[in-house]
Structure formats: structure tokens, C-alpha cells
Scaffold this active site. Structure first.
Site, short mmCIF file in Angstrom:
data_model
loop_
_atom_site.label_atom_id
_atom_site.label_comp_id
_atom_site.label_asym_id
_atom_site.label_seq_id
_atom_site.Cartn_x
_atom_site.Cartn_y
_atom_site.Cartn_z
N ASP A 59 37.88 15.49 -9.44
CA ASP A 59 37.93 16.87 -8.98
C ASP A 59 37.36 16.90 -7.57
O ASP A 59 36.15 16.78 -7.36
CB ASP A 59 37.09 17.75 -9.91
CG ASP A 59 37.03 19.21 -9.44
OD1 ASP A 59 37.66 19.54 -8.42
OD2 ASP A 59 36.35 20.00 -10.12
N ASN A 86 45.61 15.37 1.24
CA ASN A 86 46.82 16.13 0.95
C ASN A 86 46.65 17.23 -0.10
O ASN A 86 47.39 18.21 -0.06
CB ASN A 86 47.90 15.14 0.47
CG ASN A 86 49.05 15.84 -0.22
OD1 ASN A 86 49.87 16.49 0.42
ND2 ASN A 86 49.12 15.71 -1.54
N TYR A 154 45.84 31.06 2.04
CA TYR A 154 46.49 29.80 2.35
C TYR A 154 46.57 29.58 3.86
O TYR A 154 46.24 28.50 4.37
CB TYR A 154 47.91 29.78 1.75
CG TYR A 154 48.58 28.43 1.83
CD1 TYR A 154 48.28 27.44 0.89
CD2 TYR A 154 49.50 28.15 2.83
CE1 TYR A 154 48.90 26.19 0.96
CE2 TYR A 154 50.12 26.91 2.90
CZ TYR A 154 49.82 25.93 1.96
OH TYR A 154 50.42 24.70 2.04
N LYS A 158 44.71 26.64 6.18
CA LYS A 158 45.46 25.67 6.99
C LYS A 158 45.12 25.77 8.48
O LYS A 158 45.14 24.77 9.20
CB LYS A 158 46.96 25.82 6.74
CG LYS A 158 47.37 25.46 5.31
CD LYS A 158 46.94 24.04 4.94
CE LYS A 158 47.43 23.62 3.58
NZ LYS A 158 47.03 22.23 3.24
#
Length: 249
Positions: A59, A86, A154, A158
Site C-alpha cells: 500500500d 505510476n 485529480y 497532477k
């Protein structure tokens, strides 16, 4: 030639699986990281007999689990040459005014906290190993440049990855550690299946969008990973040719 050791997080599906398969085909030994051992083993099975791959379930949002992961990799392989940072998470499209703290943390815990923990541990391992150095590649996404409607968590995660990439690249100079970012647009994976049926556009409409074969991401990553130590692809965008990103969409 000394074996090259890579780690791929989120290796059990999608972009992580494609990247793992591409690195294995290029001769890397790959450490596959993800929450579910079964998914990691499926990736290894797809690579076929003789693949130099090992599953390390973990995790990545848990600092203790990440420390244990890197300690196990150090004990097993002695070094790390590449981290593909990733692993990612998302929530359904949600207007910013309706986004909850729980949704925000659900995304940030993996996309930013997990990315920091893995990059930080990899940086220390690469700095302290002999011979020192290595390469970290962060998965940034098209959302590191522009948002989709209803994607605050999100998109913020990013954009933050871009800052993390630049800082690691700068701080890594003294230790022969390169850091780059791959910004992916509409790779065909289970996560992007909805692209073919319709996704929200800036004008309020719903439209299908073109996708690209996820193997193109794997090939791009192999290029970035295979650069000599004196070269770095700081930012690379690989995207579906006709997706609405450049221009007015």
C-alpha cells in the site's frame, strides 16, 4: 551487462501493466508493486515464461509499507535503477462545489502522497547505493496541463506532480539522479473505456474521444528509461493524435 532493476507502481493493470511488459521485453528486471498480488501475478503471467519479474504487494499510501517495500527490494536486488511512479486514483466527475473532503483525500492519498513516498524512498536508495544514481519517471497526465470539467482533485494532484518532478530533477543533480515526467492522454485502458461512449466537455456537452493503444505508452517509457545517464527527457507527452487537447478542442 549488469542487470537493470526497475520498479513500477500500479503494475497490475492499465498503463502500469503496459509499462511493465515493455520494460521486461527490453531486458529489465522489474519489481511490480500494487495492492493486489493476484493482479501483479496476472501481469507477470502475461509477460510469459522467463520474465525477470517479481511481485511486491504494498500500500503505497502507508509510509511504513513503503519503507518495508524498499528495504525488501534492497535486500533482494541490492540496488534500484528506475522507478516508474505510476499508481493513480480518481473519483467520478464532480463539480468543484460538490466535491467532498473524502473524495479529495481518496485521490490525493495515492496520486500525490503515494508518489512522494515512493519517489522519496527511491531517491534515498539511488543516492546511497554504489554505483550511485538512477532515474525516476512520474506519471503526470494531460491533466498536469489542463483540467477536465469536474476534476479538481485529480487535476490538482497532477499539477502537483509537475512540481515534484522539477524539484526531484533539480535536487537529484548532485547525486546522478534524473527525473522526468510522462504526460499521457487517452491511452485505451479499462480506466478510460468511457472515452469511447462520451466524457464531459468544457461546453457542457458529452462527446466520445479518440484513444490510442496503451502499448505506445510502454514504448515511450522504454525510450525515457533507456537514455544514458547524461541525458534526461524532462517532460514527454504521448497522446491520442486527435483528442481535444491542443487548439480549441
Amino acid at each position: 551487462m549488469m542487470s537493470r532493476i526497475a520498479m513500477v507502481t500500479g503494475a497490475g493493470s492499465g498503463v502500469g501493466r503496459a509499462a511493465t511488459l515493455a520494460l521486461l521485453a527490453d531486458g529489465w528486471t522489474v519489481v511490480l508493486v500494487g495492492r493486489r498480488r493476484e493482479a501483479l501475478e496476472e501481469t507477470i503471467a502475461e509477460a510469459g515464461a522467463g520474465a525477470k519479474a517479481e511481485a511486491f504487494p504494498a500500500d503505497i499510501t502507508d509510509p511504513d509499507a513503503v519503507e518495508a517495500l524498499f528495504a525488501a527490494v534492497r535486500a533482494r536486488f541490492g540496488r534500484l535503477d528506475l522507478l516508474f511512479n505510476n499508481a493513480g486514483n480518481n473519483v467520478p466527475t464532480t463539480n468543484f462545489g460538490d466535491m467532498t473532503w473524502a473524495q479529495w483525500r481518496h485521490v490525493m492519498s495515492v496520486n500525490l502522497d503515494g508518489a512522494f513516498l515512493c519517489a522519496n524512498a527511491a531517491f534515498r536508495m539511488m543516492r546511497d547505493q554504489s554505483p550511485r544514481g538512477g532515474r525516476i519517471i512520474n506519471n503526470g497526465s494531460i491533466s498536469a496541463h489542463v483540467p477536465r470539467p469536474g476534476s479538481a482533485a485529480y487535476t490538482a494532484s497532477k499539477h502537483a506532480i509537475t512540481g515534484l518532478t522539477r524539484t526531484i530533477a533539480l535536487d537529484g543533480r548532485a547525486h546522478d539522479i534524473a527525473c522526468g515526467q510522462i504526460d499521457i492522454g487517452n491511452a485505451a485502458t479499462p480506466m478510460t473505456r468511457r472515452m469511447t461512449t462520451g466524457v464531459p466537455q468544457a461546453d457542457g456537452s458529452m462527446k466520445a474521444e479518440p484513444t490510442m493503444d496503451v502499448e505506445s505508452v510502454g514504448r515511450t517509457l522504454v525510450y525515457m528509461a533507456g537514455l544514458p545517464a547524461d541525458a534526461n527527457a524532462l517532460f514527454v507527452t504521448v497522446m491520442a493524435t486527435n483528442m481535444p487537447f491542443v487548439g480549441r478542442g
